[in-house]
Enzyme design. Structure first.
Site, PDB file in Angstrom:
ATOM      1  N   ASP A  91      -2.243   3.299   1.309  1.00 62.54           N
ATOM      2  CA  ASP A  91      -2.773   4.649   1.457  1.00 62.54           C
ATOM      3  C   ASP A  91      -1.860   5.671   0.796  1.00 62.54           C
ATOM      4  O   ASP A  91      -2.314   6.616   0.150  1.00 62.54           O
ATOM      5  CB  ASP A  91      -2.943   4.990   2.942  1.00 62.54           C
ATOM      6  CG  ASP A  91      -4.220   4.417   3.528  1.00 62.54           C
ATOM      7  OD1 ASP A  91      -5.247   4.441   2.844  1.00 62.54           O
ATOM      8  OD2 ASP A  91      -4.188   3.943   4.675  1.00 62.54           O
ATOM      9  N   SER A  92      -0.560   5.499   0.971  1.00 63.37           N
ATOM     10  CA  SER A  92       0.390   6.443   0.381  1.00 63.37           C
ATOM     11  C   SER A  92       0.327   6.412  -1.135  1.00 63.37           C
ATOM     12  O   SER A  92       0.346   7.462  -1.797  1.00 63.37           O
ATOM     13  CB  SER A  92       1.807   6.114   0.854  1.00 63.37           C
ATOM     14  OG  SER A  92       1.913   6.207   2.254  1.00 63.37           O
TER      15      SER A  92
END
Length: 405
Positions: free
Chosen positions: A175-176
């Site tokens: 996600d990052s």
């Protein structure tokens, strides 16, 4: 037209307006990065709230993760699936430069917000669409979460011990990474728009699995030209030696690295084995990688005979490339972190103030800032819908009653 967020405006993106209707982590993280750099970001949730609010950790029932991922944003609720909510959204959209969404492919179109409709409302709108696999292809309709991106993007396969099972890292790094590529894509589109006042809007198709694979660099070329699938080697690097995670005499953990000849020489000085530098088996990194096991054992034995403080002092003195493996507590106590004031205290209505990471990277002339944590559901409904859009109090009450906001 005055902004909806008077606290924004510091940083190189001052004046940019972003409408964040995404959920959970990757795409909202992209919006948070833009907010760090000064953009005014309006976060739109369903009245029931974003799923991310249910992610641990919590304190006194308050979601701590939410406070970080949605910092610097104004918070409103709006149900786009209802006609009144859709109408209000269409009224808001022309005032924004960027729209960020991460619904399954075709969802917005089903709600009456296809690409052409969005551009008819705001012709120069930059649309970031973040999905698991992208807007095309046989997997376009599949749902996805970070472990899907990491597994199918190649990261999980190469993580873990050689004879053990593939492992995910202890944080949703997929996600990052997706958030970083999302923010970068938006900035690239905005640069074109800045250069050409007549440039149309842009639609950005961000596959979060592709974003993960992009970081894997040489995996495809290694498979194609060498017939090898890059595998797991635990904490031992396949492209640098000596490397690894080692334990000191007092039970602490350190990580050793250094791929250049100069760094290898410095590391050898640290353990009083400079004779290794003249050994032809270790002349270059390429040769050293053929002798990783024996090199690692030499360093492991030395670390096992010294306490952490002695190790760190020695490597600091000889400019070696080693680092202690920090817990969160150690990070917060570190002298470098403190000197650069990287963990800033940010005002928070629930806990007074909380620590969080400052803006990365730092700008000399026009720095961004962190000034607020992620707030409660609909915290800014009255300010945004009432004061900014001009809806009268009775209309706001009716929208609440109907479950639109």
């Amino acid at each position: 037209m005055p902004g909806f967020n008077p606290q924004a405006g510091r940083g190189p993106l001052a004046g940019l307006r972003v409408l964040d209707i995404a959920t959970v982590l990757a795409a909202p993280s992209a919006a948070a990065l833009l907010a760090d750099y000064g953009a005014e970001v309006l976060k739109v949730e369903l009245p029931s709230g974003d799923t991310c609010r249910n992610f641990p950790p919590h304190k006194d029932g308050k979601p701590l993760w939410w406070k970080i991922t949605n910092r610097n944003k104004k918070m409103v609720t709006l149900d786009l699936r209802k006609p009144q909510g859709l109408a209000l959204f269409k009224r808001m959209l022309p005032r924004f430069d960027v729209l960020i969404e991460n619904f399954r492919t075709g969802t917005l179109a089903d709600w009456g917000l296809d690409r052409d409709t969005l551009w008819s409302l705001q012709p120069r709108l930059v649309i970031l669409r973040a999905t698991a696999f992208g807007q095309t292809g046989p997997y376009r309709d599949r749902p996805g979460f970070t472990r899907i991106f990491e597994a199918m993007g190649g990261l999980t396969y190469i993580t873990g011990e050689a004879e053990g099972q593939p492992m995910h890292v202890g944080y949703p790094i997929g996600d990052s990474i997706g958030g970083l590529f999302g923010a970068l894509g938006v900035m690239a589109a905005l640069w074109k728009r800045a250069r050409d006042p007549q440039a149309p809007g842009e639609e950005i198709d961000l596959s979060l699995t592709e974003a993960m694979l992009k970081l894997m660099e040489f995996l495809p070329i290694k498979q194609e030209l060498l017939g090898q699938s890059h595998g797991r080697t635990g904490n031992t690097s396949q492209y640098s030696a000596p490397t690894g995670v080692f334990r000191t005499r007092d039970g602490q953990w350190i990580s050793l690295s250094g791929s250049t000849d100069a760094l290898f020489a410095a590391n050898c000085r640290c353990i009083d084995r400079f004779d290794l530098v003249s050994d032809p088996r270790y002349a270059t990194n390429r040769e050293r990688c053929l002798h990783t096991e024996e090199l690692n054992k030499l360093f492991a034995d030395w670390f096992a005979g010294h306490d952490l403080d002695d190790v760190l002092q020695c490597f600091d003195r000889h400019k070696g490339t080693l680092a202690p493996i920090y817990s969160a507590r150690q990070i917060m106590e570190d002298a470098q972190v403190k000197e650069r004031d990287f963990l800033r205290r940010v005002p928070d209505k629930d806990f007074g103030s909380v620590p969080m990471q400052d803006v990365v990277p730092r700008f000399h002339h026009d720095p961004g800032a962190v000034y607020s944590t992620g707030a409660d559901i609909g915290f800014d409904n009255d300010a945004v819908f009432g004061q900014w859009l001009g809806l009268p109090a009775q209309e706001l009450a009716a929208l609440r009653e109907a479950g639109v906001i």
